[in-house]
Motif scaffolding. Structure first.
Motif, mmCIF file in Angstrom:
data_model
loop_
_atom_site.group_PDB
_atom_site.id
_atom_site.type_symbol
_atom_site.label_atom_id
_atom_site.label_comp_id
_atom_site.label_asym_id
_atom_site.label_seq_id
_atom_site.Cartn_x
_atom_site.Cartn_y
_atom_site.Cartn_z
ATOM 1 N N PRO A 124 0.824 -1.213 0.000
ATOM 2 C CA PRO A 124 0.000 0.000 0.000
ATOM 3 C C PRO A 124 0.858 1.263 0.000
ATOM 4 N N THR A 125 0.702 2.073 -1.033
ATOM 5 C CA THR A 125 1.467 3.322 -1.134
ATOM 6 C C THR A 125 0.544 4.542 -1.161
ATOM 7 N N GLY A 126 -0.756 4.300 -1.147
ATOM 8 C CA GLY A 126 -1.731 5.388 -1.166
ATOM 9 C C GLY A 126 -2.854 5.071 -0.210
ATOM 10 N N PRO A 127 -4.088 5.394 -0.576
ATOM 11 C CA PRO A 127 -5.221 5.147 0.326
ATOM 12 C C PRO A 127 -5.458 3.663 0.554
ATOM 13 N N GLY A 160 -6.267 11.689 8.857
ATOM 14 C CA GLY A 160 -6.049 10.675 7.843
ATOM 15 C C GLY A 160 -7.274 9.861 7.503
ATOM 16 N N TRP A 181 -8.940 5.301 4.407
ATOM 17 C CA TRP A 181 -7.893 6.099 5.044
ATOM 18 C C TRP A 181 -6.913 6.604 3.994
ATOM 19 N N GLU A 182 -6.291 7.732 4.286
ATOM 20 C CA GLU A 182 -5.327 8.300 3.354
ATOM 21 C C GLU A 182 -4.118 7.399 3.158
ATOM 22 N N SER A 183 -3.783 6.614 4.180
ATOM 23 C CA SER A 183 -2.605 5.749 4.100
ATOM 24 C C SER A 183 -2.735 4.624 5.119
ATOM 25 N N TYR A 184 -1.899 3.610 4.936
ATOM 26 C CA TYR A 184 -1.856 2.513 5.895
ATOM 27 C C TYR A 184 -1.435 3.026 7.265
ATOM 28 N N GLU A 185 -0.510 3.966 7.283
ATOM 29 C CA GLU A 185 -0.009 4.508 8.543
ATOM 30 C C GLU A 185 -1.124 5.196 9.324
ATOM 31 N N LEU A 237 -6.606 10.912 -4.821
ATOM 32 C CA LEU A 237 -5.510 10.135 -4.215
ATOM 33 C C LEU A 237 -5.174 8.891 -5.031
#
Length: 238
Positions: A124-127, A160, A181-185, A237
């Motif tokens: 995952p590099t994006g949402p 996020g 979510w905007e990212s995995y983080e 995104l």
């Protein structure tokens, strides 16, 4: 590169109904599954209602529903959504309809006795999208619902978070959440950094609230339709 032509694809379609069509979709909760069961390439499906507010409420939202499908490939999904009389009727009766195409990166647990997802090694590099689903033991319903409304309210306030909704096959004891979510983080920070969420996880493990549960992560890669400003937020995104 995501290969969506020959590998499993999941979709989540959000549907909004107004006026007399709210009675129509309520009836489809019983009628539509017989039609979906005959759809070529459709390996798993759930038509679900939602709760009030953002879905995390004991009160039902008679306007918003979600159709979650797992397909053998994207081609089958496209064929259904473009040419199926069943989906066309859904589309014609909605005031708003939005479909998100997803690839599974992680899934564990069971949904109606099965894990319907084939995971793919995609970083995952994006949402990222998340589905959590649980069948709650009847004796734990009061304790569960004493926590969920507050937890749902907090999700919308988290940095996020793009979108979240509480949905379910049956009111109160078969519950699912769908969130983006905007990212995995951002998702991970909420899941393991929010005290209220961690308390619910702890209680679940200690008391065994659920008779069945499932957790899955997805990468959204394509959308169709519109849903408030969600399509604008997510599409920029992708």
């Amino acid at each position: 590169m995501i290969d969506q032509t020959v590998s499993q694809v999941s979709t989540v379609t959000l549907l909004r109904f107004e006026g007399l069509n709210t009675f129509w979709i309520f009836a489809q909760m019983q009628k539509a599954p017989k039609k979906f069961a005959k759809v070529l390439g459709l390996t798993f499906f759930k038509l679900m209602g939602s709760g009030g507010k953002n879905g995390f409420s004991k009160m039902l939202n008679v306007n918003i529903y979600a159709l979650h499908c797992v397909w053998e490939s994207e081609a089958y999904a496209d064929e259904f959504m473009q040419n199926s009389k069943t989906f066309l009727e859904f589309r014609n009766r909605t005031s708003e309809l939005y479909t998100i195409f997803l690839k599974t990166t992680r899934a564990h647990g069971l949904w109606s006795g099965t894990n319907p997802y084939e995971t793919q090694e995609i970083k995952p590099t994006g949402p990222i999208a998340v589905i959590t689903r649980a069948r709650i033991k009847l004796k734990f319903l009061p304790k569960f619902w004493s926590k969920v409304p507050s937890l749902g309210k907090k999700v919308d306030e988290v940095k996020g978070s793009i979108y979240s909704i509480g949905i379910g096959e049956y009111p109160w004891f078969m519950q699912a959440t769908f969130s983006i979510w905007e990212s995995y983080e951002a998702m991970h920070n909420y899941a393991y950094g929010n005290p209220l969420h961690m308390e619910v996880i702890k209680k679940t493990r200690e008391l065994g609230w659920y008779a069945e549960e499932l957790f899955a992560n997805f990468i959204p890669y394509r959308t169709e339709g519109s849903w408030g400003n969600l399509d604008f937020q997510l599409d920029k995104l992708l």
